[in-house]
Design a protein around this motif. Structure first.
Motif, PDB file in Angstrom:
ATOM      1  N   LYS A  39       0.615  -4.899   7.411  1.00 58.60           N
ATOM      2  CA  LYS A  39       1.467  -5.882   8.071  1.00 58.60           C
ATOM      3  C   LYS A  39       2.188  -5.279   9.273  1.00 58.60           C
ATOM      4  O   LYS A  39       2.270  -5.874  10.351  1.00 58.60           O
ATOM      5  N   PRO A  54       6.306 -13.135  -1.799  1.00 64.74           N
ATOM      6  CA  PRO A  54       5.920 -13.320  -0.399  1.00 64.74           C
ATOM      7  C   PRO A  54       6.949 -12.860   0.630  1.00 64.74           C
ATOM      8  O   PRO A  54       6.598 -12.632   1.784  1.00 64.74           O
ATOM      9  N   GLU A  55       8.221 -12.735   0.254  1.00 70.32           N
ATOM     10  CA  GLU A  55       9.208 -12.284   1.244  1.00 70.32           C
ATOM     11  C   GLU A  55       9.105 -10.780   1.509  1.00 70.32           C
ATOM     12  O   GLU A  55       9.609 -10.296   2.524  1.00 70.32           O
ATOM     13  N   ARG A 104       9.162 -23.167  -1.321  1.00 64.09           N
ATOM     14  CA  ARG A 104       9.040 -21.718  -1.270  1.00 64.09           C
ATOM     15  C   ARG A 104      10.001 -20.993  -2.218  1.00 64.09           C
ATOM     16  O   ARG A 104       9.970 -19.771  -2.306  1.00 64.09           O
ATOM     17  N   PHE A 122      -0.512  -2.698   1.690  1.00 63.90           N
ATOM     18  CA  PHE A 122      -0.345  -4.048   2.248  1.00 63.90           C
ATOM     19  C   PHE A 122       0.774  -4.055   3.293  1.00 63.90           C
ATOM     20  O   PHE A 122       0.661  -4.669   4.356  1.00 63.90           O
ATOM     21  N   GLN A 170      11.587 -15.538  -5.120  1.00 60.73           N
ATOM     22  CA  GLN A 170      11.571 -15.903  -3.712  1.00 60.73           C
ATOM     23  C   GLN A 170      12.677 -16.933  -3.505  1.00 60.73           C
ATOM     24  O   GLN A 170      12.780 -17.895  -4.263  1.00 60.73           O
ATOM     25  N   ALA A 189       6.889  -4.260  -5.112  1.00 61.19           N
ATOM     26  CA  ALA A 189       7.161  -4.894  -3.825  1.00 61.19           C
ATOM     27  C   ALA A 189       7.780  -3.883  -2.878  1.00 61.19           C
ATOM     28  O   ALA A 189       8.622  -3.093  -3.271  1.00 61.19           O
ATOM     29  N   GLY A 192       5.023  -6.093   1.519  1.00 64.43           N
ATOM     30  CA  GLY A 192       3.794  -5.985   0.737  1.00 64.43           C
ATOM     31  C   GLY A 192       4.158  -6.095  -0.717  1.00 64.43           C
ATOM     32  O   GLY A 192       5.187  -5.562  -1.135  1.00 64.43           O
ATOM     33  N   SER A 193       3.337  -6.815  -1.518  1.00 68.96           N
ATOM     34  CA  SER A 193       3.675  -6.916  -2.942  1.00 68.96           C
ATOM     35  C   SER A 193       2.429  -7.140  -3.756  1.00 68.96           C
ATOM     36  O   SER A 193       1.414  -7.647  -3.252  1.00 68.96           O
ATOM     37  N   PRO A 205      -2.251  -9.765  -5.515  1.00 67.16           N
ATOM     38  CA  PRO A 205      -1.426  -9.614  -4.307  1.00 67.16           C
ATOM     39  C   PRO A 205      -0.447 -10.763  -4.109  1.00 67.16           C
ATOM     40  O   PRO A 205      -0.577 -11.829  -4.719  1.00 67.16           O
ATOM     41  N   LYS A 206       0.542 -10.520  -3.260  1.00 63.83           N
ATOM     42  CA  LYS A 206       1.488 -11.539  -2.762  1.00 63.83           C
ATOM     43  C   LYS A 206       2.339 -12.167  -3.860  1.00 63.83           C
ATOM     44  O   LYS A 206       2.721 -13.346  -3.754  1.00 63.83           O
TER      45      LYS A 206
END
Lengths: 243, 243, 243, 243, 243, 243
Positions: free
Chosen positions: D149, D26-27, C38, D145, C126, D44, D30-31, D22-23
């Motif tokens: 969530k 991931p942390e 990750r 996004f 990340q 983000a 929304g991004s 998108p994404k």
């Protein structure tokens, strides 16, 4: 504190014990640890073989001397944060290093120094009042050591030091003029004065100020008289170390 | 420099002369001037009766220890400008003070320390290589002095020091592993390693790095062996001062 | 977390899944998004047709390579404020970017590079542990892409890359040596070590440190063995992308 | 560049190809990576469960939204130094992040958001003109996004997004009004205008400026007409990603 | 505040009383204190006989004009801390000084200016809304005074001022378009727009923004119409002072 | 400059023309533009209904007074860059603002002030020597205006001003003691002294310094005599404005 006695039972016109310990910083051109009672300051002179940009740009001949002053974090009972941790030099330190620089430039022939910069660093190892005057008195000794070294190395033909300089604090505490205040006295003082003088008995700086207080002509005169005596005693102590 | 001899004729596995001069900064809770050959570092421990904000906010119990490292401007032949004149701490100093802090926290029981912060200040008075390892070795001594004082003042019931710590540099110079490099050797070294160990013979830190060079398993092993011997000798010197 | 299993059920000596996505930043001379589980880091190499001032002043020939490392604010669950909002780079980031720079300079022939500066930027998209080692492993790939481009453009006659480099973290968690720690493991680790090695099996950096803990010779040896295996696997993954 | 054609042969009223990935981070809550031709911006949104100090002190209810904008150093052909290396955010970036913040706050019901701060980070990965408008258009998607969530996690009962927002640049190049300028066109433009509009066809921001040039009412009208069309097309693209 | 009347009973399309007091700063090449109702701004132009570094490096011919804007700490009822006490210029001030600079450069022939830099300083003595537009309107007058002086001293052969410039704010308050908002109106406004125009009736800048609000085409048109009238009145007032 | 005459033909013991223009900054609690010959300084007093943090933390009763001093960039022939453009206040300005603060605190009864902070801002509009002494003399007037206002608003029961204060510069130029030096004289002076005195004829500050020069007792006495006369004349001028 009663009006009658000083914390260390000194007479009103007595200096604290003064001592100069040479070579505290062997990489410097000249250095000394000056001790005035419990106040201890490292004074070190470094030589840079160039002059500041403004001198080159304005084509000023001769050299320059600049001073930096700092209190080491462990010089006080309550640790004093480093300048860098606040990102800037505090106003008091700036004022002091400007005073040290002016005082020493007054006795150095910058023309004879040649195109060099002398950096005079004063770092307080232990603070018990009078750190700025101890710094000037000690820096004069470190400066003379540095000039000896440069003369010996034939980098200078003649010493740029015109005469010696010493400095002392005086003040009015409980209505009485006292010489060479320690921290406990300084906190009680209604007036605080720093006097910088030459061997020849001339003034370089006279800075007297009453924080939330004022002073008379007579008090000014009394303080100046004490300062003259104190500086004479400091010059004698310098001579013992240097001669 | 030939491969055969070291500048001061030391054997490859010999330390420089090590000396601890206590009470260099009397206002600190504990202080020492550590001398390792020509390298001299002031180590002083101050005690603050509170903990950092992050500990209070995260409700972490016990105390904290933090270190600050700085080279005094006159510690090197060519004067080193103060951090404050550039407005920020340089990367090297930050890295070193983080290392000193980690090394000492590994041997201090922060729970026993109570809700206090120990500030460990290391100021280099003269730099001839190995200033960070001298700082750690000296700081351990200053820390023990500070704990003595707190114990005597009944502010601590028991010493938080779990065991002593010492640190030494090793390196590969002209293909040979050497202990406790001076500056001239450090400049020639292809690999430079700092090792921090406890009295019990355990590692706290092992930091080896080749600037524009690399090293083998065998060289790593040779350096670690020298480091173990050097740390043992340093611990013996600490004992002589402290016991 | 029990001693027996890792969060993602990896074996103690297994890397996380490693992947290199080229051309993440098309304006750079070479760039890659490196993913290690990750953890995701953008590595980009920019070329500047001049060298730092200190090289010009000291008339050092050849080129230079410098690295910058930063965590993007959204790389962590709890947003990490930007460096600029605090006005200064934190100590950890400085330490990491100095490590990345040293590691890459060890495998680049700066003489062959010519009077150029390579800027290696590593921005963490990340963060799940091992960002500094992923940055080094990815930067090596970005560097090779940049050299391909310069060779193709005839700006270089020969690649300055002497050999490839990769880096991995190892640690002691609950008494067991583990390869390539993720963040959950890193937080539990008593010892954390980063190892940077070349294709030829030589060390560039070995940095092991116990925060509030110590480690033995045997543990050091176990971690180094895991690191050697991990680096070999990373070099194989690089080869698949580059060849 | 002749007046007749655009570098990529687009019609005067055509957008560059727009894409939302998108994404990318991931942390974040929304991004999205927004791509508009060769311009690429990471958008983000992070959520902080508290509000700025001034809101607490002034007892303002509801939440806050703040934006930060930065160009990654490798986003331009010639590397752009990081803000931190100069110690301060440049004026252009400050202006842009204030614009992004205002634009998004105009469509977010801060009362419905609750006592939270939304951090909207926009980092330019590749810069080819129109980065600030791409940032706004992408940030709207990332925001939606993030709200999805928070709704799913039952942290919000209702989406605080009142309506969608998109932004586009227009300009006068060689006397002709053009939509969505790329960098080559932007450099040639005598007037540059950024327009931010809502789904409902209302303006949030209109910023037109002629650097060393001026413009007429008719030119202003022509640019506004193009902007309306561009924003409509962008809103359609957002819908395709979001619905 | 009811919708029907303005705090000072002005009509919706009326300016506040405007006045220019020349020579407020006699050491400047040209200076004026501009008063617009209770808003008062010192505008002063200094001439430096050199150009910025980037112009010399890129060998751009002609001169440069740069503006600095600051609110004096006593310009507001609640004292505004100085920029220096926070260590950085706030975003709003940077945005405003960039706007002032662009607006003036649009009417100055930098080629005719020669290799000089014009520094336009705008310091707000009293702030009651519209300080940025008053600054532009006043700076134009100060600039013309400075050019008179340079022409008289034969340092310029011809005035570099292509035409005069003035600026005004407009806004939507309680649904009504109003000219030249004072602070009380500005706080109530849903939309705030600043318009900079030349004597020739051309736009230099149009900056309209709704903070937590939006606006329609019709509102935009109404605001632009008011702005045109306001600028015409300001140009008339400038003429009275200058001719 | 011959020894016999002064640039403006003043007698050695004559002040420059002194004038106080009230209400220069109407938002301040009290303000004045003080003019001493060509030197002009804006003095403004703002009132903050709280005290500095250190007073709250140390539970010091009463209020505080703090001063800030700055030279506006257009106050000198050659434009002086703003403090903020260098990121820090220069040493000279810090020293001056500390002097102004101390001088005013000596005549203000901080206990009577109540839990308030007085901010005294002194901004130099035109600099022709003696800006720090003009600032003190003017600030005293602004302070009295501010106290009138607070008394009238029943925020104070009694004026905290114990007595008035004024300040003047004296110096040794070509061997002659002169009162109230203008810039041309200041540059030629071997000694420069600033004296701050109360209405009652007591000293608050005496700061004499010789830059690259020294001075005798007799010279010190001559300067103090001139200063006493100058301060008396300034106090008379203050009375004319205030009574």
């Amino acid at each position: 504190m009663t009006a009658a006695t000083r914390p260390d039972r000194r007479k009103p016109d007595a200096l604290r014990c003064i001592r100069f310990r040479p070579k505290i910083a062997p990489e410097a051109a000249g250095s000394v640890l000056v001790e005035s009672g419990r106040t201890r300051v490292i004074c070190a002179v470094s030589v840079e073989e160039s002059v500041p940009r403004w001198m080159r740009e304005q084509k000023v001949s001769g050299g320059w001397l600049t001073a930096e002053y700092s209190m080491l974090p462990y010089s006080t009972r309550e640790r004093k944060p480093r300048d860098i941790s606040k990102g800037r030099l505090d106003g008091r330190s700036q004022e002091i290093q400007r005073l040290i620089g002016r005082s020493l430039r007054a006795v150095v022939d910058l023309e004879k120094l040649g195109a060099r910069t002398l950096w005079v660093d004063c770092d307080v190892l232990q603070a018990d009042g009078g750190t700025r005057t101890a710094a000037i008195t000690g820096a004069c000794v470190a400066l003379e050591f540095a000039f000896h070294k440069l003369l010996k190395a034939k980098l200078l033909a003649e010493s740029p030091l015109k005469e010696r300089v010493a400095a002392v604090s005086v003040g009015i505490v409980n209505g009485r003029a006292l010489l060479d205040l320690c921290y406990a006295e300084d906190k009680e003082a209604s007036v605080d004065m720093n006097v910088v003088m030459t061997e020849g008995g001339r003034f370089i700086e006279v800075q007297g100020s009453g924080e939330e207080a004022t002073f008379t002509d007579a008090e000014l005169e009394a303080m100046l008289a004490l300062a003259r005596k104190g500086v004479a005693d400091l010059l004698a102590a310098q001579r013992k170390t240097l001669d």
